[in-house]
Design a protein around this motif. Structure first.
Motif, mmCIF file in Angstrom:
data_model
loop_
_atom_site.group_PDB
_atom_site.id
_atom_site.type_symbol
_atom_site.label_atom_id
_atom_site.label_comp_id
_atom_site.label_asym_id
_atom_site.label_seq_id
_atom_site.Cartn_x
_atom_site.Cartn_y
_atom_site.Cartn_z
ATOM 1 N N SER A 81 -46.124 25.260 -4.496
ATOM 2 C CA SER A 81 -46.852 26.312 -3.799
ATOM 3 C C SER A 81 -47.691 27.142 -4.766
ATOM 4 C CB SER A 81 -45.856 27.213 -3.049
ATOM 5 O OG SER A 81 -45.144 26.462 -2.095
ATOM 6 N N VAL A 82 -47.169 27.399 -5.943
ATOM 7 C CA VAL A 82 -47.941 28.134 -6.950
ATOM 8 C C VAL A 82 -49.184 27.332 -7.334
ATOM 9 C CG1 VAL A 82 -47.922 28.999 -9.330
ATOM 10 C CG2 VAL A 82 -45.958 29.417 -7.820
ATOM 11 N N LEU A 83 -49.039 26.030 -7.500
ATOM 12 C CA LEU A 83 -50.188 25.176 -7.811
ATOM 13 C C LEU A 83 -51.217 25.195 -6.679
ATOM 14 C CD1 LEU A 83 -48.386 22.088 -9.398
ATOM 15 C CD2 LEU A 83 -50.034 23.578 -10.550
ATOM 16 N N ALA A 84 -50.733 25.213 -5.436
ATOM 17 C CA ALA A 84 -51.656 25.227 -4.300
ATOM 18 C C ALA A 84 -52.460 26.519 -4.254
ATOM 19 C CB ALA A 84 -50.883 25.046 -2.998
ATOM 20 N N VAL A 85 -51.873 27.621 -4.719
ATOM 21 C CA VAL A 85 -52.563 28.911 -4.711
ATOM 22 C C VAL A 85 -53.492 29.050 -5.910
ATOM 23 C CG1 VAL A 85 -52.255 31.413 -4.868
ATOM 24 C CG2 VAL A 85 -50.764 30.067 -3.378
ATOM 25 N N THR A 86 -53.021 28.664 -7.078
ATOM 26 C CA THR A 86 -53.775 28.913 -8.313
ATOM 27 C C THR A 86 -54.665 27.746 -8.730
ATOM 28 O OG1 THR A 86 -51.952 28.084 -9.703
ATOM 29 C CG2 THR A 86 -51.952 30.443 -9.131
ATOM 30 N N GLY A 87 -54.459 26.571 -8.152
ATOM 31 C CA GLY A 87 -55.203 25.400 -8.586
ATOM 32 C C GLY A 87 -56.679 25.404 -8.268
ATOM 33 N N PRO A 88 -57.100 25.767 -7.041
ATOM 34 C CA PRO A 88 -58.519 25.726 -6.721
ATOM 35 C C PRO A 88 -59.344 26.610 -7.645
ATOM 36 C CG PRO A 88 -57.210 25.949 -4.722
ATOM 37 C CD PRO A 88 -56.272 26.125 -5.871
ATOM 38 N N ALA A 89 -60.586 26.203 -7.861
ATOM 39 C CA ALA A 89 -61.465 26.948 -8.758
ATOM 40 C C ALA A 89 -61.687 28.364 -8.250
ATOM 41 C CB ALA A 89 -62.803 26.221 -8.892
ATOM 42 N N GLY A 90 -61.831 29.295 -9.180
ATOM 43 C CA GLY A 90 -62.063 30.684 -8.826
ATOM 44 C C GLY A 90 -60.764 31.437 -8.603
ATOM 45 N N SER A 91 -60.883 32.730 -8.364
ATOM 46 C CA SER A 91 -59.709 33.568 -8.142
ATOM 47 C C SER A 91 -59.184 33.360 -6.724
ATOM 48 C CB SER A 91 -60.057 35.041 -8.339
ATOM 49 O OG SER A 91 -60.514 35.265 -9.657
ATOM 50 N N PRO A 92 -57.880 33.233 -6.577
ATOM 51 C CA PRO A 92 -57.329 33.065 -5.226
ATOM 52 C C PRO A 92 -57.613 34.314 -4.384
ATOM 53 C CG PRO A 92 -55.686 32.582 -6.920
ATOM 54 C CD PRO A 92 -56.836 33.228 -7.615
ATOM 55 N N PRO A 93 -57.926 34.136 -3.093
ATOM 56 C CA PRO A 93 -58.110 35.303 -2.228
ATOM 57 C C PRO A 93 -56.807 36.091 -2.125
ATOM 58 C CG PRO A 93 -58.014 33.274 -0.933
ATOM 59 C CD PRO A 93 -58.088 32.854 -2.364
ATOM 60 N N ALA A 94 -56.928 37.375 -1.883
ATOM 61 C CA ALA A 94 -55.756 38.251 -1.876
ATOM 62 C C ALA A 94 -54.707 37.789 -0.873
ATOM 63 C CB ALA A 94 -56.189 39.687 -1.585
ATOM 64 N N TRP A 95 -55.185 37.314 0.304
ATOM 65 C CA TRP A 95 -54.228 36.923 1.334
ATOM 66 C C TRP A 95 -53.389 35.725 0.916
ATOM 67 C CZ3 TRP A 95 -54.579 31.953 2.761
ATOM 68 C CH2 TRP A 95 -55.806 31.302 2.601
ATOM 69 N N ALA A 96 -53.923 34.900 -0.013
ATOM 70 C CA ALA A 96 -53.208 33.687 -0.413
ATOM 71 C C ALA A 96 -51.887 34.012 -1.089
ATOM 72 C CB ALA A 96 -54.080 32.849 -1.339
ATOM 73 N N TRP A 97 -51.801 35.218 -1.661
ATOM 74 C CA TRP A 97 -50.567 35.572 -2.361
ATOM 75 C C TRP A 97 -49.439 35.945 -1.408
ATOM 76 C CZ3 TRP A 97 -50.047 33.958 -7.033
ATOM 77 C CH2 TRP A 97 -51.179 33.798 -7.847
ATOM 78 N N THR A 98 -49.748 36.009 -0.117
ATOM 79 C CA THR A 98 -48.658 36.220 0.843
ATOM 80 C C THR A 98 -47.863 34.936 1.051
ATOM 81 O OG1 THR A 98 -50.068 35.670 2.751
ATOM 82 C CG2 THR A 98 -50.015 37.977 2.035
ATOM 83 N N ALA A 99 -48.485 33.799 0.735
ATOM 84 C CA ALA A 99 -47.805 32.513 0.923
ATOM 85 C C ALA A 99 -46.545 32.392 0.075
ATOM 86 C CB ALA A 99 -48.758 31.369 0.635
ATOM 87 N N PRO A 100 -46.563 32.779 -1.221
ATOM 88 C CA PRO A 100 -45.332 32.669 -2.004
ATOM 89 C C PRO A 100 -44.158 33.439 -1.409
ATOM 90 C CG PRO A 100 -47.206 32.938 -3.464
ATOM 91 C CD PRO A 100 -47.711 33.136 -2.069
ATOM 92 N N ALA A 101 -44.450 34.545 -0.704
ATOM 93 C CA ALA A 101 -43.353 35.294 -0.082
ATOM 94 C C ALA A 101 -42.688 34.456 1.008
ATOM 95 C CB ALA A 101 -43.882 36.604 0.497
ATOM 96 N N LEU A 102 -43.522 33.787 1.819
ATOM 97 C CA LEU A 102 -42.967 32.925 2.865
ATOM 98 C C LEU A 102 -42.255 31.733 2.252
ATOM 99 C CD1 LEU A 102 -42.606 32.209 5.818
ATOM 100 C CD2 LEU A 102 -44.903 31.203 5.820
#
Length: 279
Positions: free
Chosen positions: A224-245
């Motif tokens: 899940s961390v790779l899915a959030v941080t892997g794409p180019a550019g800074s992850p959108p703020a909402w994407a960081w809610t995924a690790p909580a789930l």
């Protein structure tokens, strides 16, 4: 009529279409297919190519599930697996064998429609890995390898069907591999005792239940961390809610019983694919 040793008496069961889906391990097969479809949409494939590659993966997954239940038929009967249509006699073996052949041919044809590169990876490294697990690797310390290979290569099955064909980025491949191994560790847990009784000792059997749960939780979180941080550019703020789930779902892999940990792993996998699709 007497029942001979090693056979199970036929008994009423679900409609045969549903029994066939159950024998194919329909839940995981549909989850993998949904993930592939989302990746195909994200990959910008032409609609017909996206449909073909998704259907190719689905039919390939069907062959893996049916092959597993056919290969394990005697083992499933020996340990009294009442959740297996073949083992309880509610589904004729010839039906499953014929369905497997039809699905295999369909998978080959559909794979070929999107180019030889995607077809080769799909047939050999994705679907082929599942059959390698069924036919022997499941009982060895290398039982995790087919899951790592099969799930890790799925993104490339899609990207190699694109124009121009290209391999999926390393982080997407690594995320898929981590998800696959985590799912394997959790899927086996409810069957540890039955597997041991019939001589199947894969990696989860050798390291034990608690280490398997811990390793699976770590791998699923890493994916899940790779899915959030892997794409180019800074992850959108909402994407960081995924690790909580994901943390909550990973907790289910640690404390859940029965098939709950595996279902949590499948949910994490689909969540990660959604992240990749909309990010």
């Amino acid at each position: 009529m007497p029942v001979t040793a090693g056979t199970a008496p036929a008994r009423p069961g679900p409609p045969r279409a549903l029994a066939l889906l159950a024998a194919a391990h329909g839940g995981p097969a549909l989850a993998v297919t949904a993930g592939t479809g989302l990746l195909a949409l994200r990959g910008g494939l032409r609609p017909m190519d996206a449909a073909a590659v998704t259907a190719a993966v689905f039919t390939g997954q069907l062959t893996i599930g049916w092959g597993n239940d056919l290969f394990d038929l005697s083992r499933d009967r020996a340990v009294g697996r009442t959740d297996k249509p073949l083992a309880v006699g509610s589904l004729p073996v010839r039906w499953v064998a014929r369905a497997l052949v039809v699905a295999a041919v369909a998978s080959l044809v559909l794979s070929a429609l999107v180019g030889w590169r995607s077809a080769l990876v799909s047939v050999v490294l994705a679907t082929g890995a599942g059959h390698a697990y069924n036919f022997g690797l499941k009982a060895t310390p290398w039982s995790w390898v087919p899951y790592s290979c099969g799930f890790g290569m799925l993104p490339s099955v899609v990207t190699l069907a694109a124009s121009p064909p290209h391999w999926a980025p390393w982080w997407m491949t690594a995320a898929g591999a981590a998800l696959g191994v985590g799912a394997h560790l959790l899927n086996v847990l409810p069957d540890l005792a039955d597997d041991e009784a019939t001589g199947v000792r894969g990696l989860p059997h050798r390291i034990g239940e608690r280490p398997s749960r811990a390793l699976a939780a770590a791998l699923l979180t890493a994916a899940s961390v790779l899915a959030v941080t892997g794409p180019a550019g800074s992850p959108p703020a909402w994407a960081w809610t995924a690790p909580a789930l994901v943390t909550i779902l990973a907790g289910l892999t640690w404390f859940g019983s029965g098939r709950t940990p595996f279902r949590a792993a499948v949910t994490i996998a689909l969540l990660d694919v959604v992240l990749l699709t909309v990010a």
